[in-house]
Write an enzyme that holds these catalytic residues in place. Structure first.
Site, PDB file in Angstrom:
ATOM      1  N   ASP A  74       0.883  -1.164   0.000  1.00 23.73           N
ATOM      2  CA  ASP A  74       0.000   0.000   0.000  1.00 23.73           C
ATOM      3  C   ASP A  74       0.922   1.215   0.000  1.00 23.73           C
ATOM      4  O   ASP A  74       1.980   1.174   0.618  1.00 23.73           O
ATOM      5  CB  ASP A  74      -0.886  -0.006   1.236  1.00 23.73           C
ATOM      6  CG  ASP A  74      -1.755   1.236   1.312  1.00 23.73           C
ATOM      7  OD1 ASP A  74      -2.576   1.439   0.405  1.00 23.73           O
ATOM      8  OD2 ASP A  74      -1.577   2.012   2.263  1.00 23.73           O
ATOM      9  N   ASP A  79      -0.609  -0.398   6.537  1.00 17.07           N
ATOM     10  CA  ASP A  79      -0.633   0.086   7.920  1.00 17.07           C
ATOM     11  C   ASP A  79      -1.973   0.670   8.350  1.00 17.07           C
ATOM     12  O   ASP A  79      -2.184   0.945   9.521  1.00 17.07           O
ATOM     13  CB  ASP A  79       0.451   1.150   8.130  1.00 17.07           C
ATOM     14  CG  ASP A  79       0.070   2.478   7.489  1.00 17.07           C
ATOM     15  OD1 ASP A  79      -0.588   2.456   6.430  1.00 17.07           O
ATOM     16  OD2 ASP A  79       0.422   3.536   8.049  1.00 17.07           O
ATOM     17  N   ASP A 121      -6.554  -1.302   5.168  1.00 15.31           N
ATOM     18  CA  ASP A 121      -5.715  -2.404   4.684  1.00 15.31           C
ATOM     19  C   ASP A 121      -6.056  -3.739   5.338  1.00 15.31           C
ATOM     20  O   ASP A 121      -5.587  -4.780   4.877  1.00 15.31           O
ATOM     21  CB  ASP A 121      -4.229  -2.096   4.937  1.00 15.31           C
ATOM     22  CG  ASP A 121      -3.770  -0.845   4.211  1.00 15.31           C
ATOM     23  OD1 ASP A 121      -4.262  -0.619   3.097  1.00 15.31           O
ATOM     24  OD2 ASP A 121      -2.932  -0.106   4.756  1.00 15.31           O
TER      25      ASP A 121
END
Length: 627
Positions: A327, A520, A524
């Site tokens: 990500d 994080d 996610d």
């Protein structure tokens, strides 16, 4: 060395000295047997007790039973021949030396994890009637003010209400550089206060604090077994009874065949000696001990480096990682957004930022926070009403009676408003006030200092594919990917779009190769759960992400991802080395024992020697080289 290990060492030395001394005493018969029985019982009484308990509990086939049968048999043969008792005692002696090495290795692994476990605070200081009172951290409620003095651990997560200091975070992150903090900054539990006195307003209960979550992860890690460990457990349950039956057949079938079919002397003593040698060789100690120890040491070494692995099964999966999906925000970039410019605006820049900040005031997204920070004044929520957040598009709200929309190009198309493209790289927030385009705000994120190095380190560690997923615009995503050397990039994705993209990547990859996702944020969590291995960045990451992840990196340094992969591969390499070494040596020695070529001394090496070498090899998993 603990007390138990010291006692064992004394027993080993005492038994060895008595065994050597017996060779210089000229006695024979039962007196000789009685004298040799003393060092045998000194070194082997606990093994005999374990074997007897196993028989009573109907759990006969273990290494204690094999050693008891082999050594008692060897002693009985020596009595019948008035021969040498040294072999039987030496077998038990060297077995106990192997057990001592195993105990030492496990102790060293546990100490490594215990250093991490030392982050558990014993108390919290609460100010009452002008003096500090030590209370159980479990008793401290959210919103209480606790005092942390120099040298003490921060017991509960919170925000610094008063004071400034340096914090030692090495127990959590593996990093030796202190972190400077002051009033208004967040502090996580488990850090050690080094300099000033801090007053901290708690934001979580002790049970929900970082330190409690970490301890829970570490304590439960051993319950999640790898495929290799499960295989060895099943193997030992089948293997041990099989070799016992084989030894029994070796002791009686050949002499009976010689006596009744060939008319030759049976020579039971020789064949029983071969069977006993076969039993000693067959002990699966090296496999049963070294494989779990290798994983235990790997988890301990990783923990010491600031990488928490939730179980040996995840360590095994991570070793086969060939594709890493990132990500972008908060993982490869700082997640700290700043307003860089305002374009195509007809009203004053400050006024446009004010409308944007008020419209975004209900959102906790980093983009919204950056707009509020750029506005720089307290947000008066009474000026805002009818807030509507449109996922993946932006927000609409009524500000001071004006209808305000703030978002990306998708929102503009949704509202059927013509907007101006921006040639600057960054996140573009388009503004519409009362249905009229009012300009756009350019916001950009900073790439983490080690991000490029981390991607290169992953490729050198054997990861052959790196992918970045982001909800950001295509131009921003491609620029970041090009700067970091990432192979593939997918942009403008909603949270559910990230899950779909990961599922596509999982379908396309080879079955033997594993895919890791690194993130994080709370968005996610679904992707972390869907990937073969989920890696959560930072102890300050969201609770949902850490809960869903299989591996947790204790700080926000992306270099730790490559370190985690290297640790897992080293651990699995050691596991396979031990498996092939132990099985190979035992197979050769079992054949030699059955043919009568191997004696008890070779049997001792095949059992104890192989176990000691395997255990020493397993300890290597504790030590992690710096990248």
């Amino acid at each position: 060395m603990n007390k138990k290990q010291k006692k064992m060492l004394i027993r080993i030395l005492l038994a060895a000295c008595l065994m050597i001394a017996m060779n210089f005493i000229p006695v024979t018969g039962m007196l000789r047997f009685a004298l040799y029985l003393v060092p045998y019982l000194i070194i082997g009484y606990d093994i005999l007790i374990k074997a007897w308990k196993g028989i009573k509990n109907r759990q006969v086939f273990d290494e204690s039973f094999l050693m008891a049968v082999a050594t008692i048999g060897a002693m009985a043969l020596a009595v019948s021949r008035d021969g040498d008792y040294t072999e039987a005692i030496a077998v038990m002696l060297f077995y106990q030396i192997g057990e001592w090495f195993q105990s030492y290795a496990v102790g060293k692994s546990r100490r490594n994890i215990s250093e991490l476990m030392d982050i558990r605070p014993d108390y919290a200081n609460v100010e009452q009637d002008g003096s500090l009172v030590q209370v159980d951290p479990d008793e401290v409620e959210i919103g209480s003010v606790i005092v942390v003095q120099p040298g003490e651990k921060v017991p509960i997560d919170g925000v610094v209400a008063e004071g400034s200091s340096s914090l030692n975070t090495s127990a959590l992150t593996g990093e030796s550089v202190p972190r400077n903090i002051g009033a208004g900054e967040e502090v996580i539990s488990g850090c050690i206060n080094m300099t000033g006195v801090l007053k901290i307003r708690t934001t979580k209960e002790f049970g929900e604090s970082t330190v409690s979550r970490i301890l829970d992860l570490v304590e439960n890690a051993s319950s999640r077994k790898s495929k290799s460990e499960n295989f060895i457990s099943k193997f030992a349950r089948v293997y041990t009874p099989l070799v016992c039956c084989s030894a029994l057949a070796l002791a009686f079938l050949p002499p009976l065949v010689r006596m009744f079919m060939l008319g030759l002397p049976a020579d039971f003593g020789d064949w029983i000696y071969r069977a006993l040698t076969f039993l000693v060789i067959s002990c699966p100690c090296a496999l049963v001990v070294s494989i779990p120890l290798s994983f235990f040491a790997g988890i301990g070494g990783a923990g010491n480096a600031g990488v928490l692995v939730k179980g040996s099964n995840y360590l095994e999966t991570m070793s086969r990682t060939r594709c890493v999906v990132f990500d972008k925000t908060g993982t490869l970039t700082e997640g700290v957004f700043e307003v860089n410019a305002v374009h195509h605006n007809e009203m004053e820049q400050e006024k446009l930022l004010e409308y944007a900040a008020l419209a975004e005031s209900a959102s906790s997204h980093p983009i919204s926070k950056s707009l509020q920070q750029a506005y720089g004044k307290p947000i008066d929520r009474t000026r805002v009403s009818d807030i509507q957040e449109i996922s993946g598009n932006g927000v609409t709200a009524r500000v001071d009676g004006h209808m305000v929309a703030a978002g990306n190009g998708k929102l503009m198309k949704r509202l059927q408003v013509e907007y101006k493209d921006c040639h600057h790289t960054g996140t573009i927030v388009h503004m519409v006030i009362d249905g009229v385009y009012a300009g756009h705000i350019v916001i950009s994120d900073r790439i983490k200092s080690h991000a490029k190095e981390a991607v290169a380190a992953l490729k050198s560690a054997g990861v052959n594919r790196t992918v970045m997923l982001t909800g950001d615009t295509d131009a921003v995503a491609r620029q970041v990917a090009a700067e970091l050397g990432i192979d593939e990039v997918y942009s403008e994705l909603l949270p559910e779009g990230k899950v779909q993209k990961v599922e596509e990547l999982l379908e396309k990859k080879n079955e033997k190769e594993k895919l890791a996702f690194v993130g994080d944020g709370i968005n996610d969590a679904p992707v972390l759960s869907r990937a073969d291995i989920g890696i959560a960045m930072g102890a300050m990451g969201s609770d949902a992400a850490i809960e869903a992840a299989d591996v947790v990196l204790m700080d926000d340094d992306p270099l730790k991802i490559a370190k985690a992969v290297r640790i897992s591969r080293k651990c699995l390499r050691i596991v396979y080395e031990n498996i092939w070494f132990a099985i190979g040596i035992k197979a050769i020695c079992l054949l030699l024992g059955a043919l009568g070529i191997a004696n008890m001394w070779l049997a001792v090496f095949a059992d104890v020697g192989v176990m000691i070498l395997a255990v020493l090899n397993a300890i290597r998993a504790l030590f992690v080289k710096k990248l």
